[in-house]
Design a protein around this motif. Structure first.
Motif, short mmCIF file in Angstrom:
data_model
loop_
_atom_site.label_atom_id
_atom_site.label_comp_id
_atom_site.label_asym_id
_atom_site.label_seq_id
_atom_site.Cartn_x
_atom_site.Cartn_y
_atom_site.Cartn_z
N UNK A 141 -17.02 6.68 -22.86
CA UNK A 141 -17.41 5.28 -23.58
C UNK A 141 -16.35 4.36 -22.73
N UNK A 142 -15.12 4.38 -22.93
CA UNK A 142 -14.16 3.62 -22.56
C UNK A 142 -12.82 4.30 -22.40
N UNK A 143 -12.10 3.47 -21.52
CA UNK A 143 -10.60 3.94 -21.20
C UNK A 143 -9.74 3.07 -20.59
N UNK A 144 -8.26 3.43 -20.49
CA UNK A 144 -7.45 2.32 -20.16
C UNK A 144 -6.44 3.12 -19.36
N UNK A 145 -5.88 2.54 -18.32
CA UNK A 145 -4.89 2.93 -17.52
C UNK A 145 -3.57 2.40 -18.26
N UNK A 146 -2.36 2.80 -18.06
CA UNK A 146 -1.35 2.46 -18.49
C UNK A 146 -0.90 0.93 -17.95
N UNK A 147 -1.53 0.70 -16.85
CA UNK A 147 -1.19 -0.77 -16.14
C UNK A 147 -2.23 -1.68 -17.05
N UNK A 148 -2.99 -1.49 -18.00
CA UNK A 148 -3.71 -2.22 -18.48
C UNK A 148 -5.31 -2.33 -17.94
N UNK A 149 -5.30 -1.60 -16.96
CA UNK A 149 -6.79 -1.73 -16.10
C UNK A 149 -7.64 -1.18 -17.24
N UNK A 181 0.85 -1.23 -0.11
CA UNK A 181 0.16 0.18 0.00
C UNK A 181 0.76 1.28 -0.05
N UNK A 182 0.45 2.12 -0.66
CA UNK A 182 1.16 3.57 -0.35
C UNK A 182 0.14 4.85 -1.16
N UNK A 183 0.82 5.61 -1.76
CA UNK A 183 0.19 6.88 -2.28
C UNK A 183 -1.03 6.43 -2.98
N UNK A 184 -2.25 6.96 -3.24
CA UNK A 184 -3.30 7.01 -4.12
C UNK A 184 -3.17 7.66 -5.33
N UNK A 185 -2.79 7.16 -6.43
CA UNK A 185 -2.68 8.25 -7.64
C UNK A 185 -3.96 8.22 -8.49
N UNK A 186 -4.84 7.41 -8.39
CA UNK A 186 -6.06 7.37 -9.25
C UNK A 186 -7.21 6.67 -8.43
N UNK A 187 -8.42 7.37 -8.44
CA UNK A 187 -9.69 6.92 -7.97
C UNK A 187 -10.53 7.02 -8.99
N UNK A 188 -11.36 5.84 -9.12
CA UNK A 188 -12.64 5.89 -10.06
C UNK A 188 -13.93 6.32 -9.07
N UNK A 189 -14.81 6.99 -9.67
CA UNK A 189 -16.02 7.14 -9.01
C UNK A 189 -17.01 6.23 -9.90
N UNK A 190 -17.60 5.14 -9.37
CA UNK A 190 -18.41 4.44 -10.32
C UNK A 190 -19.72 5.14 -10.46
N UNK A 191 -20.11 6.07 -9.42
CA UNK A 191 -21.31 7.07 -9.88
C UNK A 191 -20.95 8.16 -8.74
N UNK A 193 -10.11 -5.38 -14.08
CA UNK A 193 -8.72 -5.69 -13.89
C UNK A 193 -8.23 -7.11 -14.59
N UNK A 194 -7.68 -7.02 -15.77
CA UNK A 194 -7.51 -8.17 -16.49
C UNK A 194 -6.71 -9.26 -15.99
#
Ligand SMILES: [Zn+2]
Length: 314
Positions: free
Chosen positions: A164-172, A97-107, A191-192
């Motif tokens: 529509x869609x998007x992708x993080x560098x990590x493949x998410x 665990x460490x710094x949160x760099x990205x957060x999704x809001x599902x709604x 998370x593939x």
């Protein structure tokens, strides 16, 4: 939000629902609810999905999915504002665990967006569907119980919205659920590597869902969303809803049949000119109630949600 723009939103959503690639089949299937879709909580505490992926569950709070890596943490949803301190402690104590760099809001609901402000202030990306971002810039009132929601401070609003869609560098990968199962801004995150699909409140894992028709959710969208999400999962996929235990593809199928049945019954009542109170009396959920709990609020909201989508002037 004024009436005109709300109507426009509904029209856009309806168009999206009808035009979606997965299509929406609302057939009259009746299947009994089977075991695994049960609305039983796993309890509180952190659930490990893989070495780098966790469901953090604080008492009374919605599920938060956390992916750890050397670059920092990705969150799907951030709990309510009141739980944010506890959530950050739980995340810091995760392995890796460490710094949160990205957060999704599902709604847009406050049970999902309560950590936005603190995370934005330390530079995190806040990713949401554009409709969710717009709702978070508006004051909202739920007419059925008078609950008021204040718009978020500017800094706490999503700073990276998409359509529509998007992708993080990590493949998410992430994408819009245009059926409006819960609101008109629902998103999923996939998370593939771990084969984990986070779906927010577009799927309820625990009891009857809240049908938030004020911000676009509707019973037809619950059915359509369940159908669409099945196309993103295989038999091994672990599906994490905002509430309740981790689900699987079979659970989505079971829920799809159940909500399809309820949708058919409610539209028949609507077509016969019935109102929400009569819909409750007609017990359109009767064979599911023993497992799902008292349905009255759900039936009322679900019936009202039809007005927005199926009335001639909608
Ligand atoms: Zn919600």
């Amino acid at each position: 939000m004024d009436k005109l723009s709300r109507r426009r939103t509904r029209r856009q959503v309806l168009k999206a629902a009808l035009g979606g690639a997965a299509g929406v089949f609302l057939g009259a299937h009746v299947l009994p609810l089977t075991g695994s879709a049960q609305a039983v909580s796993d309890g509180d505490g952190t659930l490990k999905l893989s070495d780098d992926l966790f469901v953090v569950r604080l008492p009374g709070e919605a599920n938060v999915v956390a992916q750890t890596s050397a670059d920092g943490v990705v969150l799907v949803d951030g709990g309510s504002a009141g739980s944010s301190d506890g959530l950050m402690k739980a995340i810091a104590s995760l392995p890796g665990g460490g710094r949160v760099h990205t957060i999704f809001n599902t709604h847009w609901h406050p049970e999902q967006t309560g950590s936005n402000e603190r995370l934005a202030k330390v530079g995190a990306a806040i990713i949401a569907h554009e409709n969710t971002r717009l709702w978070l810039t508006s004051d909202i009132i739920w007419p059925w119980n008078g609950r008021r929601f204040k718009r978020l401070a500017k800094v706490a609003q999503p700073n990276k919205s998409f359509y529509t869609t998007g992708r993080l560098d990590t493949g998410v990968r992430y994408g819009y659920i245009p059926d409006a199962a819960h609101t008109d801004g629902d998103l999923y995150v996939f998370f593939p590597k771990q084969n984990v699909l986070a779906v927010g409140d577009a799927v309820s894992g625990q009891g009857w869902p809240v049908v938030d028709w004020v911000t676009g959710g509707w019973i037809g969208g619950i059915v359509g969303g369940l159908q669409r999400l099945q196309t993103l999962a295989d038999a091994e996929t672990r599906i994490v809803p905002a509430r309740g235990p981790v689900l699987n593809l079979a659970d989505l199928k079971t829920q799809y049949e159940m909500y399809g049945t309820i949708y058919d019954r409610l539209t028949q009542l609507l077509n016969r000119g019935r109102g929400p109170g009569e819909a409750v009396t007609a017990k359109p959920t009767k064979e599911f109630d023993a497992q799902m709990g008292n349905p009255d609020e759900f039936v009322r909201r679900a019936f009202e949600s039809l007005w927005a989508y199926l009335s001639p002037d909608a």
